[in-house]
Design a protein around this motif. Sequence first.
Motif, PDB file in Angstrom:
ATOM      1  N   GLY A   7       0.822  -1.214   0.000  1.00 24.38           N
ATOM      2  CA  GLY A   7       0.000   0.000   0.000  1.00 24.38           C
ATOM      3  C   GLY A   7       0.847   1.251   0.000  1.00 24.38           C
ATOM      4  N   SER A   8       1.965   1.226   0.727  1.00 20.25           N
ATOM      5  CA  SER A   8       2.822   2.422   0.769  1.00 20.25           C
ATOM      6  C   SER A   8       3.505   2.639  -0.577  1.00 20.25           C
ATOM      7  N   SER A   9       3.849   1.558  -1.285  1.00 22.78           N
ATOM      8  CA  SER A   9       4.448   1.693  -2.614  1.00 22.78           C
ATOM      9  C   SER A   9       3.458   2.343  -3.577  1.00 22.78           C
ATOM     10  N   LEU A  10       2.236   1.898  -3.534  1.00 22.22           N
ATOM     11  CA  LEU A  10       1.208   2.452  -4.401  1.00 22.22           C
ATOM     12  C   LEU A  10       0.936   3.910  -4.050  1.00 22.22           C
ATOM     13  N   GLU A  11       0.893   4.213  -2.764  1.00 25.95           N
ATOM     14  CA  GLU A  11       0.668   5.596  -2.345  1.00 25.95           C
ATOM     15  C   GLU A  11       1.813   6.500  -2.790  1.00 25.95           C
ATOM     16  N   ALA A  12       3.038   5.986  -2.757  1.00 23.99           N
ATOM     17  CA  ALA A  12       4.189   6.768  -3.220  1.00 23.99           C
ATOM     18  C   ALA A  12       4.050   7.070  -4.715  1.00 23.99           C
ATOM     19  N   LEU A  13       3.596   6.092  -5.485  1.00 22.80           N
ATOM     20  CA  LEU A  13       3.390   6.311  -6.921  1.00 22.80           C
ATOM     21  C   LEU A  13       2.295   7.347  -7.162  1.00 22.80           C
ATOM     22  N   LYS A  14       1.223   7.247  -6.413  1.00 18.65           N
ATOM     23  CA  LYS A  14       0.131   8.217  -6.548  1.00 18.65           C
ATOM     24  C   LYS A  14       0.590   9.618  -6.159  1.00 18.65           C
ATOM     25  N   SER A  15       1.417   9.702  -5.122  1.00 21.94           N
ATOM     26  CA  SER A  15       1.943  11.002  -4.698  1.00 21.94           C
ATOM     27  C   SER A  15       2.811  11.608  -5.789  1.00 21.94           C
ATOM     28  N   HIS A  16       3.612  10.773  -6.423  1.00 25.08           N
ATOM     29  CA  HIS A  16       4.460  11.271  -7.505  1.00 25.08           C
ATOM     30  C   HIS A  16       3.602  11.793  -8.653  1.00 25.08           C
ATOM     31  N   ASN A  23       0.407  19.894 -18.354  1.00 23.68           N
ATOM     32  CA  ASN A  23       1.059  19.731 -19.652  1.00 23.68           C
ATOM     33  C   ASN A  23       1.866  18.440 -19.749  1.00 23.68           C
ATOM     34  N   GLY A  24       1.877  17.633 -18.676  1.00 23.71           N
ATOM     35  CA  GLY A  24       2.556  16.345 -18.705  1.00 23.71           C
ATOM     36  C   GLY A  24       3.918  16.337 -18.050  1.00 23.71           C
ATOM     37  N   THR A  25       4.463  17.524 -17.733  1.00 21.92           N
ATOM     38  CA  THR A  25       5.754  17.594 -17.041  1.00 21.92           C
ATOM     39  C   THR A  25       5.540  17.415 -15.545  1.00 21.92           C
ATOM     40  N   PHE A  26       6.645  17.277 -14.826  1.00 16.95           N
ATOM     41  CA  PHE A  26       6.561  17.133 -13.377  1.00 16.95           C
ATOM     42  C   PHE A  26       7.163  18.342 -12.690  1.00 16.95           C
ATOM     43  N   LYS A  27       6.590  18.703 -11.542  1.00 19.23           N
ATOM     44  CA  LYS A  27       7.004  19.914 -10.828  1.00 19.23           C
ATOM     45  C   LYS A  27       8.470  19.899 -10.433  1.00 19.23           C
ATOM     46  N   ASP A  28       9.050  18.725 -10.209  1.00 13.22           N
ATOM     47  CA  ASP A  28      10.464  18.662  -9.816  1.00 13.22           C
ATOM     48  C   ASP A  28      11.399  18.770 -11.023  1.00 13.22           C
TER      49      ASP A  28
END
Length: 167
Positions: A7-16, A23-28
């Motif tokens: 569950g924590s792995s999935l939550e980490a993916l959702k957080s990312h 526009n498809g880019t990531f904030k980082d």
Amino acid sequence: LQAVNPGSSLEALKSHIATQNENGTFKDGNNLPLWVLAVEDYVKNHGNRKVSEPFFAPLLRQIDWMEKNCKAGEGYRFPGEEGKYYPESGSGASVEATSMAYLLYNHAAMWSIRIGSDPKEYTAKAKEIQTYINTRLWKDNLNAYTDEGSNTVTAETIWPMALFAST
């Protein structure tokens, strides 16, 4: 070794994914789509194929960003890469960006089947990119993949092999 809570792995993916811009880019600023591999790894390890469903739209947004911002002839190059590492390659396609485009299209095809959509468009594009990688970015004389127009072998040569784009 410590057990990982699925569950924590999935939550980490959702957080990312929550950090993806419209526009498809990531904030980082890290726009390598390696998160796609993490989703697929989760699916394979936990047997829940439906997990990829909420990640399909972000995948398509990243494809759209690459098509609008990274096209370099028949291949792809991330913005700002022009001559950055290999001055002789100029604005030709890069091994890294083109391999990442293959990764996105290949997974779009797999995931579209899971959600009941037609994968034909994504499968055809993945195959087209794979052919381009293996015919235009492969250098027989170097026995390696390089950026288009370059004869410099770098660590990026591994991307087609690591992402199963090499034949």
